[in-house]
Design a protein around this motif. Structure first.
Motif, PDB file in Angstrom:
ATOM      1  N   THR A  68      26.170 -27.903  37.692  1.00 33.05           N
ATOM      2  CA  THR A  68      27.114 -27.213  38.734  1.00 33.05           C
ATOM      3  C   THR A  68      27.273 -25.624  38.377  1.00 33.05           C
ATOM      4  N   ILE A  69      27.487 -24.684  39.599  1.00 30.07           N
ATOM      5  CA  ILE A  69      27.459 -23.298  39.283  1.00 30.07           C
ATOM      6  C   ILE A  69      28.885 -22.795  39.691  1.00 30.07           C
ATOM      7  N   HIS A  70      28.908 -22.144  40.892  1.00 29.45           N
ATOM      8  CA  HIS A  70      29.996 -21.223  41.051  1.00 29.45           C
ATOM      9  C   HIS A  70      31.284 -22.143  41.892  1.00 29.45           C
ATOM     10  N   VAL A  71      31.934 -23.003  41.055  1.00 32.43           N
ATOM     11  CA  VAL A  71      33.042 -23.552  41.361  1.00 32.43           C
ATOM     12  C   VAL A  71      34.120 -23.605  40.379  1.00 32.43           C
ATOM     13  N   SER A  72      35.403 -23.600  40.522  1.00 31.60           N
ATOM     14  CA  SER A  72      36.309 -23.763  39.557  1.00 31.60           C
ATOM     15  C   SER A  72      35.692 -24.795  38.685  1.00 31.60           C
ATOM     16  N   LEU A  73      36.561 -25.051  37.234  1.00 30.70           N
ATOM     17  CA  LEU A  73      36.233 -25.767  36.372  1.00 30.70           C
ATOM     18  C   LEU A  73      36.666 -27.307  36.667  1.00 30.70           C
ATOM     19  N   ARG A  74      37.813 -27.383  37.443  1.00 37.42           N
ATOM     20  CA  ARG A  74      38.362 -28.618  37.768  1.00 37.42           C
ATOM     21  C   ARG A  74      37.106 -29.176  38.924  1.00 37.42           C
ATOM     22  N   GLN A  75      36.676 -28.369  40.050  1.00 37.00           N
ATOM     23  CA  GLN A  75      35.682 -28.821  40.670  1.00 37.00           C
ATOM     24  C   GLN A  75      34.491 -29.260  40.222  1.00 37.00           C
ATOM     25  N   ALA A  76      34.040 -28.476  39.044  1.00 32.27           N
ATOM     26  CA  ALA A  76      32.818 -28.461  38.419  1.00 32.27           C
ATOM     27  C   ALA A  76      32.837 -30.094  37.771  1.00 32.27           C
ATOM     28  N   ILE A  77      33.828 -30.345  37.025  1.00 32.69           N
ATOM     29  CA  ILE A  77      33.998 -31.589  36.454  1.00 32.69           C
ATOM     30  C   ILE A  77      33.796 -32.902  37.383  1.00 32.69           C
ATOM     31  N   GLU A  78      34.606 -32.647  38.682  1.00 29.49           N
ATOM     32  CA  GLU A  78      34.363 -33.533  39.835  1.00 29.49           C
ATOM     33  C   GLU A  78      32.931 -33.629  40.307  1.00 29.49           C
ATOM     34  N   GLN A  79      32.120 -32.577  40.345  1.00 29.54           N
ATOM     35  CA  GLN A  79      30.651 -32.658  40.658  1.00 29.54           C
ATOM     36  C   GLN A  79      29.732 -32.872  39.572  1.00 29.54           C
ATOM     37  N   VAL A  80      30.130 -33.293  38.485  1.00 28.85           N
ATOM     38  CA  VAL A  80      29.216 -34.153  37.606  1.00 28.85           C
ATOM     39  C   VAL A  80      29.256 -35.408  37.711  1.00 28.85           C
ATOM     40  N   THR A  81      28.123 -35.723  38.533  1.00 28.26           N
ATOM     41  CA  THR A  81      28.009 -37.065  39.279  1.00 28.26           C
ATOM     42  C   THR A  81      26.438 -37.438  38.635  1.00 28.26           C
ATOM     43  N   TYR A  82      26.416 -39.009  38.788  1.00 35.50           N
ATOM     44  CA  TYR A  82      25.048 -39.484  38.128  1.00 35.50           C
ATOM     45  C   TYR A  82      23.993 -38.678  39.062  1.00 35.50           C
ATOM     46  N   ASP A  83      23.955 -38.698  40.264  1.00 31.87           N
ATOM     47  CA  ASP A  83      23.222 -38.218  41.283  1.00 31.87           C
ATOM     48  C   ASP A  83      22.675 -36.906  40.902  1.00 31.87           C
ATOM     49  N   ALA A  84      23.659 -36.005  40.677  1.00 30.49           N
ATOM     50  CA  ALA A  84      23.699 -34.261  40.338  1.00 30.49           C
ATOM     51  C   ALA A  84      22.996 -34.130  38.958  1.00 30.49           C
ATOM     52  N   VAL A  85      23.398 -35.047  38.041  1.00 30.85           N
ATOM     53  CA  VAL A  85      22.687 -34.925  36.717  1.00 30.85           C
ATOM     54  C   VAL A  85      21.292 -35.187  36.520  1.00 30.85           C
ATOM     55  N   LEU A  86      20.801 -36.500  37.333  1.00 34.14           N
ATOM     56  CA  LEU A  86      19.840 -36.907  37.674  1.00 34.14           C
ATOM     57  C   LEU A  86      18.754 -35.975  38.301  1.00 34.14           C
ATOM     58  N   GLU A  87      19.240 -35.281  39.461  1.00 34.39           N
ATOM     59  CA  GLU A  87      18.365 -34.400  39.978  1.00 34.39           C
ATOM     60  C   GLU A  87      18.434 -33.151  39.616  1.00 34.39           C
ATOM     61  N   THR A  88      19.216 -32.682  38.497  1.00 33.19           N
ATOM     62  CA  THR A  88      18.981 -31.633  37.732  1.00 33.19           C
ATOM     63  C   THR A  88      17.965 -31.697  36.864  1.00 33.19           C
ATOM     64  N   LEU A  89      17.955 -32.822  36.168  1.00 31.80           N
ATOM     65  CA  LEU A  89      16.654 -33.397  35.202  1.00 31.80           C
ATOM     66  C   LEU A  89      15.320 -33.049  35.935  1.00 31.80           C
ATOM     67  N   ARG A  90      15.337 -33.813  37.115  1.00 32.71           N
ATOM     68  CA  ARG A  90      13.850 -33.945  38.019  1.00 32.71           C
ATOM     69  C   ARG A  90      13.712 -32.381  38.226  1.00 32.71           C
ATOM     70  N   ILE A  91      14.565 -31.589  38.728  1.00 32.02           N
ATOM     71  CA  ILE A  91      14.203 -30.259  39.166  1.00 32.02           C
ATOM     72  C   ILE A  91      13.736 -29.388  37.941  1.00 32.02           C
ATOM     73  N   THR A  92      14.523 -29.660  36.762  1.00 36.06           N
ATOM     74  CA  THR A  92      13.900 -28.931  35.471  1.00 36.06           C
ATOM     75  C   THR A  92      12.766 -29.584  35.159  1.00 36.06           C
ATOM     76  N   HIS A  93      12.400 -30.437  34.890  1.00 36.62           N
ATOM     77  CA  HIS A  93      11.255 -30.959  34.485  1.00 36.62           C
ATOM     78  C   HIS A  93      10.038 -30.456  35.603  1.00 36.62           C
ATOM     79  N   ASP A  94      10.351 -30.781  36.812  1.00 36.60           N
ATOM     80  CA  ASP A  94       9.089 -30.108  37.894  1.00 36.60           C
ATOM     81  C   ASP A  94       8.989 -28.665  37.859  1.00 36.60           C
ATOM     82  N   SER A  95       9.833 -28.014  37.697  1.00 37.26           N
ATOM     83  CA  SER A  95       9.682 -26.609  37.444  1.00 37.26           C
ATOM     84  C   SER A  95       9.285 -25.976  36.408  1.00 37.26           C
TER      85      SER A  95
END
Length: 340
Positions: A163-190
């Motif tokens: 997560t990036i430019h959101v409040s800390l409360r919103q960031a915690i809510e945005q830490v989802t399974y899909d968001a983490v998995l997609e971050t790992l995929r983008i990091t690996h591919d990049s």
């Protein structure tokens, strides 16, 4: 060009040295002021151009400046060191033109000087920063924006944010399974773009001690751990979640005394990932947007209004951002396409 009231134009003027393959998108008058501010008026000529093709006819020391559509004609009157709506409009217009040129294949990559988020907001832009604006502008017509991630990197440490430019409360809510998995995929591919086709990815936990088995929070058990396992089934070398207070030290690569255990760390929120990199030195840090259909880098510092107009701003991080952009462009040209 970045924010006309900040140090962006000045660090460009300091960095510029015999670069016929580079182009500034912004206001020629602002860039002339910057050249004078850093004491290079006698050696560096600002040359307005109307197209990318005009750059080829310039001398090596000339600074080609392309004025983008929508640039406020009076942005030069915006006072240095202050938040100004005109500077926000100019920064946004410059970014949009850079994206257009990249999409047309007329430029190989984009290096963005710092903009000011409040100025961007005053200009009526609905985006909290560069990353979100580039994501929206980079989407093909009629298609939703591709998922992107922010990476901050220097020679010792690379971190990618869920997560990036959101409040800390919103960031915690945005830490989802899909968001983490997609971050790992983008990091690996990049990572193949900077020469690591199979990076060792460490994943930081969200909670202290990575939750301590659920005692301090269960996001690691419910969300982060399962996303790591799913990534591993996709051939991604991801591990964790690790305690956030030690994983960055473990990943820090400073040979020969301290070879890093990992190549990159995935962090859950903005400050968790950026503080360790910035602590190692602002002059070497580079911000890279992963997942865009073109290369984009930037310095890892802000507009530094207190230094604007003094000529004392340090261009080192911009130089590193330009170096990283050239490296990634080379990787894009050499690497096979990432998985769908």
């Amino acid at each position: 060009m970045g924010d006309a009231c900040g140090i962006g134009p000045e660090i460009i003027a300091k960095w510029w040295q015999g670069r016929p393959a580079a182009l500034v998108i912004g206001c020629p008058a602002v860039m002339r002021r910057a050249v004078l501010s850093v004491g290079r008026g006698a050696e560096l000529q600002v040359v307005p151009v109307s197209s990318v093709g005009d750059v080829a006819g310039l001398a090596a020391g000339d600074m080609a400046v392309l004025t983008p559509p929508g640039l406020p004609g009076d942005v030069i009157d915006a006072p240095l060191g202050q938040i100004d709506e005109r500077a926000g409009r100019a920064a946004a217009a410059s970014i949009r033109e850079a994206v257009r040129l990249a999409q047309q294949g007329l430029v190989a990559g984009i290096v963005t000087a710092p903009l000011h988020k409040e100025a961007l907001s005053l200009a009526g832009e609905p985006y909290p920063g560069h990353t979100e604006l580039l994501q929206a502008e980079g989407a093909p017509p009629g298609q939703p924006p591709a998922p992107v991630r922010m990476m901050l990197a220097n020679d010792q440490l690379k971190t990618v944010l869920v997560t990036i430019h959101v409040s800390l409360r919103q960031a915690i809510e945005q830490v989802t399974y899909d968001a983490v998995l997609e971050t790992l995929r983008i990091t690996h591919d990049s990572a193949r773009l900077w020469g690591q086709p199979a990076p060792r990815i460490a994943v930081a936990g969200l909670n202290p001690h990575a939750g301590e088995g659920g005692l301090f929070g269960d996001e690691e058990l419910r969300i982060i751990g399962p996303a790591i396992e799913a990534a591993r089934t996709m051939g991604i070398d991801a591990s964790g979640p690790y305690a956030p207070d030690t994983v960055f030290m473990r990943a820090r690569h400073a040979p020969p005394a301290h070879p890093g255990e990992f190549d990159v760390v995935v962090a859950m929120y903005h400050d968790q990932g950026l503080i360790p990199v910035k602590y190692l030195g602002l002059d070497q840090g580079v911000n890279v947007t992963l997942g865009l259909p073109f290369v984009r880098t930037s310095p890892d510092h802000g507009t530094a209004f207190d230094l604007a107009g003094t000529g004392r701003a340090d261009e080192s991080s911009l130089a590193e951002a330009a170096r990283m952009a050239r490296l990634l462009v080379s990787g894009c040209q050499a690497a096979p396409a990432a998985r769908d």
